[in-house]
Enzyme design. Structure first.
Site, PDB file in Angstrom:
ATOM      1  N   HIS A 189       0.924  -1.500   0.221  1.00  0.00           N
ATOM      2  CA  HIS A 189       0.299  -0.474  -0.148  1.00  0.00           C
ATOM      3  C   HIS A 189       1.038   0.798  -0.013  1.00  0.00           C
ATOM      4  CE1 HIS A 189      -4.432  -1.933   0.053  1.00  0.00           C
ATOM      5  NE2 HIS A 189      -3.677  -2.779   1.342  1.00  0.00           N
ATOM      6  N   GLU A 219      -8.347   6.039  -6.355  1.00  0.00           N
ATOM      7  CA  GLU A 219      -7.541   5.379  -7.944  1.00  0.00           C
ATOM      8  C   GLU A 219      -9.197   6.097  -8.913  1.00  0.00           C
ATOM      9  OE1 GLU A 219      -9.044   1.793  -8.675  1.00  0.00           O
ATOM     10  OE2 GLU A 219      -8.966   2.636  -6.563  1.00  0.00           O
TER      11      GLU A 219
END
Length: 300
Positions: A189, A219
């Protein structure tokens, strides 16, 4: 603080009284000015002298009053000017940015021994900076620096209203990083966060000052392009798509190549609803993904 200026002929008793008043004013932690009712006498402390840019030799009441007028008139606060013009004895408050600082200025008429108008100036620069920092914190995505979803939606409403009012073009671009979950799963991450930050920085560097950039979540990003029709917006979107694809992101353990799918639409008419415009941009984005990703699809 140096001795306060004193003007006009006075008796010894008056001078003694004024000395006491002067001692009190010297203890004030804020800029202070008093101009008497006839505009023949004035008291000013050194903080106010510095604020008004008065030299030690500029102590006359006319010069002090003139410096006050210059400061007030520079603010362009029509309501404040009207208030004092309508009632010379009115109390009023206004905000005065001055020489890189922010002041809350208050003026009121007094009639208690001294008769005339007093002015005080409170430096609220740090308070304003804190307010601005909190405003930015509340409206900004902490990871990428883009507007957060709520702030972007508010900006969207404002730009659509402008589009309708003036009949100018407005394009909406939606971007989604392709296969972003693979980045998190493969590199972690922290690497995913680095990709989001670097991609956001690249996008922001390609925009005009008037363009609006937001992160809608995960995203997914969005752009508002004022004064930009569909053809112009598509050119920008293609340029962004290519720039992202051509610049791998260094995540420490590897260079990660990222691609993005892009959907774009434009404000169709004076009555084009915001939700409908968002839905068209989403449809264009999903069409880009369905057609193989790493491409731009437009829906008029």
């Amino acid at each position: 603080m140096a001795e306060l200026d004193r003007h006009g002929a006075k008796s010894e008793l008056e001078r003694l009284q004024q000395d006491r008043i002067s001692a009190l004013i010297r203890s004030l932690p804020v800029p202070f000015v008093f101009v008497d009712a006839q505009a023949t006498d004035a008291l000013i402390n050194n903080d106010a002298r510095s604020l008004l840019r008065l030299s030690p030799t500029e102590g006359g009441v006319e010069r002090i009053a003139s410096a006050l007028r210059d400061l007030i008139q520079s603010q362009g606060d029509a309501a404040f000017h009207h208030q004092l013009a309508a009632d010379p004895r009115a109390a009023a408050t206004f905000y005065a940015p001055h020489r890189g600082r922010a002041y809350k200025a208050h003026t009121q008429w007094i009639d208690d021994g001294l008769v005339g108008r007093i002015w005080t100036f409170h430096d609220i620069t740090e308070e304003r900076r804190l307010e601005e920092a909190l405003r930015v914190l509340a409206s900004t995505d902490h990871l990428t620096g883009a507007l957060n979803r709520r702030a972007f939606q508010l900006a969207f409403r404002s730009e659509v209203a402008r589009c309708r009012r003036y009949g100018v073009a407005l394009s909406l671009v939606m971007l989604d990083l392709d296969h972003f979950k693979r980045v998190n799963d493969t590199y972690g991450h922290q690497a995913g966060d680095e990709v989001l930050k670097e991609t956001s920085s690249l996008i922001r560097s390609s925009l005009r000052e008037s363009d609006i950039f937001g992160r809608l979540g995960g995203e997914e990003f969005a752009l508002l392009l004022p004064h930009t029709d569909l053809d112009q917006g598509t050119v920008l979107a293609e340029r962004l798509r290519k720039a992202i694809a051509d610049k791998p992101v260094n995540v420490g353990s590897a260079l990660v190549r990222i691609t993005t799918s892009v959907g774009i639409t434009t404000c169709r008419s004076q009555t084009d609803p915001i939700d409908t415009m968002m839905r068209r941009a989403d449809e264009a984005l999903y069409a880009a993904k369905a057609d193989g990703r790493d491409r731009v699809v437009s829906i008029p």
